[in-house]
Design an enzyme around this catalytic site. Structure first.
Site, mmCIF file in Angstrom:
data_model
loop_
_atom_site.group_PDB
_atom_site.id
_atom_site.type_symbol
_atom_site.label_atom_id
_atom_site.label_comp_id
_atom_site.label_asym_id
_atom_site.label_seq_id
_atom_site.Cartn_x
_atom_site.Cartn_y
_atom_site.Cartn_z
ATOM 1 N N LYS A 34 47.408 43.964 25.325
ATOM 2 C CA LYS A 34 46.467 45.029 25.690
ATOM 3 C C LYS A 34 45.954 44.804 27.112
ATOM 4 O O LYS A 34 45.837 45.739 27.897
ATOM 5 C CB LYS A 34 45.286 45.064 24.693
ATOM 6 C CG LYS A 34 45.678 45.599 23.321
ATOM 7 C CD LYS A 34 44.558 45.456 22.284
ATOM 8 C CE LYS A 34 45.063 45.835 20.901
ATOM 9 N NZ LYS A 34 44.049 45.726 19.844
ATOM 10 N N GLN A 82 38.737 42.760 18.373
ATOM 11 C CA GLN A 82 40.052 42.576 17.766
ATOM 12 C C GLN A 82 39.883 42.189 16.296
ATOM 13 O O GLN A 82 39.134 41.277 15.963
ATOM 14 C CB GLN A 82 40.843 41.502 18.540
ATOM 15 C CG GLN A 82 42.270 41.317 18.063
ATOM 16 C CD GLN A 82 43.136 42.562 18.228
ATOM 17 O OE1 GLN A 82 42.952 43.358 19.156
ATOM 18 N NE2 GLN A 82 44.066 42.769 17.318
ATOM 19 N N ASP A 110 38.267 52.028 19.746
ATOM 20 C CA ASP A 110 39.132 51.899 18.567
ATOM 21 C C ASP A 110 38.861 53.013 17.552
ATOM 22 O O ASP A 110 39.622 53.174 16.600
ATOM 23 C CB ASP A 110 38.885 50.547 17.873
ATOM 24 C CG ASP A 110 39.918 49.504 18.257
ATOM 25 O OD1 ASP A 110 41.068 49.884 18.506
ATOM 26 O OD2 ASP A 110 39.559 48.309 18.294
HETATM 27 N N1 GUN Z 1 44.120 44.719 14.556
HETATM 28 C C1 GUN Z 1 45.243 45.375 14.161
HETATM 29 N N2 GUN Z 1 45.283 46.612 14.699
HETATM 30 C C2 GUN Z 1 44.162 46.735 15.443
HETATM 31 C C3 GUN Z 1 43.633 47.791 16.241
HETATM 32 O O1 GUN Z 1 44.203 48.883 16.383
HETATM 33 N N3 GUN Z 1 42.456 47.520 16.858
HETATM 34 C C4 GUN Z 1 41.814 46.348 16.718
HETATM 35 N N4 GUN Z 1 40.664 46.194 17.352
HETATM 36 N N5 GUN Z 1 42.264 45.353 15.989
HETATM 37 C C5 GUN Z 1 43.443 45.554 15.352
#
Ligand code: GUN
Length: 281
Positions: A49, A93, A116
């Site tokens: 990311k 996350q 998110d």
């Molecule tokens: N863990 C797995 N997928 C995601 C996501 O789309 N966002 C976040 N923050 N954590 C994740």
């Protein structure tokens, strides 16, 4: 043979558009990333990311805590980032270590910075069918992939396999918003094969490698694979038995190179959207 929905290429197009917009308008969106613990997959996701963000001109700041950190520490940081007008997006996350109440912590994020789309306010807007909230990146990217087929989605039977808050539930809401007839399947579902055989669109987000076989799929169906598994040879594969299913489906996403890159591109899209909204642009 199915048309392959190239998520990598589509993600590249989205990222180029964002990069150009940021460059032309001369702004710098900033994303705060909170990571707790040393889960190997999470470390890789966060790194990917950050790399993608930097490529389009989004600044990131990583706050990495060990799994002994207190909820109060996280909540204080979230308050600080909420109040900082130079920070436009906040991402925690997931999964958080089990000792944390993830729902409570996510609900502390300012909904306008919730890139998110996991805050109850944004979940509520999605459920209302409002287009005004920030929406979860994975299902948002999947909708783009499905729409790229050019098919009329109205009245189509869509099957979502998996009921997570991150993918399954928001995915079902988005498909419903596109006038699909949505069925949700999960680990307690009986006769998944029959449900798959009746589906025009399958979005499979479970942890089972190569579960969905050729004879499970309707001829011409759209098959979206959100899996990230390893096969017997240790090769990365999805929930769908790609070699078999691509003989019968109309459209299919590969693993890797399908949903994964689109998820990251949509996260970046959300950061830019959050920035623009915060500056009333
Ligand atoms: N863990 C797995 N997928 C995601 C996501 O789309 N966002 C976040 N923050 N954590 C994740």
């Amino acid at each position: 043979m199915a048309v392959i929905l190239d998520g990598k290429k589509m993600a590249q197009t989205v990222k180029q558009r964002l990069q150009q917009m940021i460059k032309q308008q001369g702004f710098t969106p900033k994303l705060g990333i909170i990571l707790v613990g040393d889960d190997a997959a999470s470390l890789i996701y966060v790194k990917n990311k950050q790399k993608a963000a930097s490529e389009v001109g989004i600044e990131t700041q990583l706050y990495h805590f060990d799994d002994q950190a207190s909820s109060e520490t996280l909540e204080n940081l979230i308050q600080t980032l909420n109040a900082d007008s130079d920070v436009h997006g906040i991402l925690i996350q997931l999964p958080l270590p089990k000792s944390f109440n993830a729902a409570k912590i996510l609900s502390e994020i300012d909904p306008q910075k919730d890139v998110d789309g996991f805050h109850p306010y944004n979940i509520g807007l999605l459920q209302y069918g409002a287009q005004t909230g920030l929406q979860p990146a994975t299902p948002k990217g999947i909708m783009k992939l499905i729409k790229s087929t050019g098919l009329d989605l109205s009245g189509k039977n869509a099957l979502v396999i998996g009921r997570s808050n991150i993918v399954g539930k928001p995915m079902a809401m988005m498909l419903l918003g596109a006038d699909c007839t949505v069925t949700m399947a999960h680990s307690k579902t009986t006769d998944l094969k029959a449900l798959c055989q009746n589906a025009d669109i399958i979005v499979s987000a479970t942890g089972c490698a190569k579960l969905i076989k050729q004879d499970w799929v309707k001829s011409g169906a759209v098959v979206i694979d959100v899996g990230m598994n390893r096969d017997e040879q240790g090769k990365l594969c999805g929930v769908v038995d790609f070699e078999g299913v691509c003989q019968k489906a109309g459209f299919i996403t590969p693993v890797p190179g399908g949903v994964g890159p689109m998820t990251i591109a949509m996260l970046l899209d959300n950061v830019v959207e959050a920035y623009l909204k915060q500056h009333q642009i």
